[in-house]
Design an enzyme around this catalytic site. Structure first.
Site, PDB file in Angstrom:
ATOM      1  N   HIS A  93      48.578  52.653  44.580  1.00 37.35           N
ATOM      2  CA  HIS A  93      48.627  52.316  45.915  1.00 37.35           C
ATOM      3  C   HIS A  93      47.747  53.278  46.858  1.00 37.35           C
ATOM      4  O   HIS A  93      47.857  54.382  46.863  1.00 37.35           O
ATOM      5  CB  HIS A  93      50.183  52.371  46.455  1.00 37.35           C
ATOM      6  N   HIS A 117      44.658  52.736  56.630  1.00 34.82           N
ATOM      7  CA  HIS A 117      45.646  52.236  56.728  1.00 34.82           C
ATOM      8  C   HIS A 117      46.302  51.863  58.198  1.00 34.82           C
ATOM      9  O   HIS A 117      46.495  50.607  58.619  1.00 34.82           O
ATOM     10  CB  HIS A 117      46.797  52.816  56.105  1.00 34.82           C
TER      11      HIS A 117
HETATM   12  O1  G3P Z   1      49.983  45.758  49.515  1.00 33.09           O
HETATM   13  C1  G3P Z   1      51.176  46.578  49.482  1.00 33.09           C
HETATM   14  C2  G3P Z   1      51.311  47.637  50.550  1.00 33.09           C
HETATM   15  O2  G3P Z   1      50.236  48.164  50.465  1.00 33.09           O
HETATM   16  C3  G3P Z   1      51.755  47.116  51.637  1.00 33.09           C
HETATM   17  O3  G3P Z   1      52.359  48.172  52.626  1.00 33.09           O
HETATM   18  O4  G3P Z   1      51.898  49.506  54.471  1.00 33.09           O
HETATM   19  O5  G3P Z   1      51.494  50.327  52.226  1.00 33.09           O
HETATM   20  O6  G3P Z   1      49.980  48.393  53.375  1.00 33.09           O
HETATM   21  P1  G3P Z   1      51.392  49.096  53.126  1.00 33.09           P
HETATM   22 MG    MG Z   2      48.573  48.368  51.965  1.00 37.13          MG
END
Ligand code: G3P
Ligand code: MG
Length: 248
Positions: free
Chosen positions: A11, A53
């Protein structure tokens, strides 16, 4: 073309170990033997696609203000590392192009999440996909997703045959089947903390693979896996990789 559904996706790179969405974070995931990463893309004021992000610089850089009001020239020298740890001082906000170069070089698959600043839903998808179309070949290992329907629809218009993921937030949509069909997605990406077993079963019944974010606890991964979830986004992907039952 058939999507090689990943079991583990780092992630924002491997953001449990390195500052999120930086080249260092991508390398960290690759160094651990993780085969896919997820990254968020948005645009600078002058429409350069960058990996980031938040809509503001405040949390993950040594500056402040809205990303959409800064040119790439203004962002490129910012320190995007020492907020996380002093040892990462000097890490930069990468452009999408720089990130893709590392991803290709390290042989990784990519889930690119289109994360537009407000009002730039269509443009962000257009610019990101235009760039990707010039440098990415392996479409079995590329997944485009977004919380923004406009971005996903734009991705569909630009590159219908690329794999899309339906990204679902805390609210499970009543019209899930309709959305799956409309966006013609290859998988559904669900929120691990709010999804229920019944909802997982509903998606499985429609015949869709399921990825789940963000799972850092092995117990949660195993529970979701027992419900039928296929893969996990994790900040600590090595931990989850070691603790789930992997069918090769
Ligand atoms: O794409 C999965 C996840 O990354 C979505 O949430 O806020 O971490 O971008 P976020
Ligand atoms: Mg994401």
């Amino acid at each position: 073309m058939s999507l090689k559904i990943p079991k583990i996706i780092g992630h924002r790179g491997a953001c449990g170990y390195a500052p999120e969405n930086t080249l260092e974070s991508i390398h960290t995931a690759a160094d651990m033997g993780i085969q896919w990463v997820e990254l968020d893309v948005k645009l600078t004021k002058d429409e350069v696609p960058i990996i980031m992000h938040d809509d503001t610089l405040d949390r993950t850089t040594n500056s402040t203000g809205n990303v959409a009001e800064k040119t790439y020239q203004e962002l490129k020298e910012l320190d995007a590392g020492s907020w996380y740890a002093d040892s990462f001082y000097g890490a930069h906000i990468p452009t999408l192009e720089q990130a893709i170069e590392v991803i290709i070089d390290r042989g990784l698959g990519l889930n690119l999440e289109i994360k537009p600043c407000p009002g730039r839903e269509k443009l962000t998808a257009e610019v990101a996909l235009d760039l990707l179309s010039t440098i990415w070949d392996d479409h079995d290992r590329l997944l485009i997703s977004s919380f923004q329907n406009v971005s996903l629809e734009t991705a569909m218009d630009i590159a219908y045959d690329w794999h899309r993921g339906l990204l679902i937030g805390e609210e499970f949509p009543e019209n899930i089947e309709e959305l799956i069909k409309f966006f013609d997605v290859s998988c559904v990406n669900v929120n691990a903390n709010t999804i229920t077993r019944e909802e997982v079963e509903q998606i499985i019944e429609i015949g869709m693979p399921i990825l789940s974010y963000t799972v850092n606890q092995p117990d949660q991964a195993r529970l979701l896996q027992s419900w039928g979830v296929d893969g996990f986004f994790s900040d600590t992907p090595d931990v989850i990789q070691e603790n789930i039952f992997i069918v090769h």
